[in-house]
Design a protein around this motif. Structure first.
Motif: not given
Lengths: 138, 138
Positions: A92, A127-129, B114, B120, B123
DNA sequence: ATTTAAATGCAACTCTGTTGCGTTGTTTTG
DNA sequence: CAAAACAACGCAACAGAGTTGCATTTAAAT
């Protein structure tokens, strides 16, 4: 969990202060650590270049894997599993603070098609956020 | 395929030379391009900083997405799909030359867990290995 | 045509990562 | 255990990506 010195020996890396210290810190971390993170975390002040070279050596040996954060800063994380066991790393990545968290979840993504003449080595899922701290601050 | 000027207008970005030129190049490329790649590809010589700012503006508007290559260099690629349509980008990243190739294949990875308090956004799947040119040279 | 806010260009800067080279330290071998 | 052999270390100097501030120009709105 294997000992630091044992791991170094298995990869034919000499048993030096920097290496033991760096590996020890990374094995205890659930996050990817940057060069800067590490030089702060270490008690002793090692040379900048030495630390860079240590990280390279570990990466080439397969002890660590490198993840680039959105700011172009390399984060290193300890690779618990052997290279032969081709599982799928998942991380992440916080778009605000740039922290890289290692996720436990794994993926059966072994059969991905690549163009002709290309060879696969690893598959990474990112996983980006926004992490808990950065979400709260908004 | 939408026109460059139309796209800029839709994102309330002013219609300038740099922007039209940069977007035009990126829309025709199947690879992610770096700042350096772009300044070489463009006929006119724009200021370094202007190009950086142009890329940022495009990224924030969702026109481009950024992929970090293993050398810490940002590569930008045109986002054909709207942001609402949450599909899963897949890129092939060459560990030798650092080139980023956009792959066609897509993934149904919508339900990834997550940690608590994390949110999120996207992805990304990164397949790393060696491209056809770099494999041949070994 | 005039105004206004955004985009550009320039200069100077920060920071990550690299290279070369002489010195130190680990490991191996006699 | 001593000494050679080679890898790892530390220092200095460098390279290149990306940023910030500010004055100037330009696109678009009135």
């Amino acid at each position: 969990m294997k000992g630091v010195e044992e791991i170094l020996q298995q990869h034919s890396l000499k048993n030096t202060k920097v290496r033991k210290a760096v590996l020890s810190v990374l094995m205890r971390s659930d996050k990817g650590l940057s060069h800067q993170d590490l030089s702060r975390a270490l008690d002793v002040d090692f040379d900048r270049v030495t630390l860079f070279r240590t990280l390279h050596a570990f990466e080439e040996s397969g002890i660590l894997h490198k993840i680039m954060d959105p700011n172009g800063i390399a984060k290193y994380a300890y690779t618990a599993r052997p290279a032969a066991d081709r599982h799928c790393h998942a991380h992440f990545i916080c778009l605000d603070c740039g922290q890289v968290f290692c996720l436990d979840e794994e993926f059966p993504l072994g059969d991905m098609k690549v163009p002709k003449g290309f060879s696969k080595t690893t598959i990474d899922v990112q996983i980006k956020g926004y992490c808990n701290k950065c979400t709260a601050q908004d």
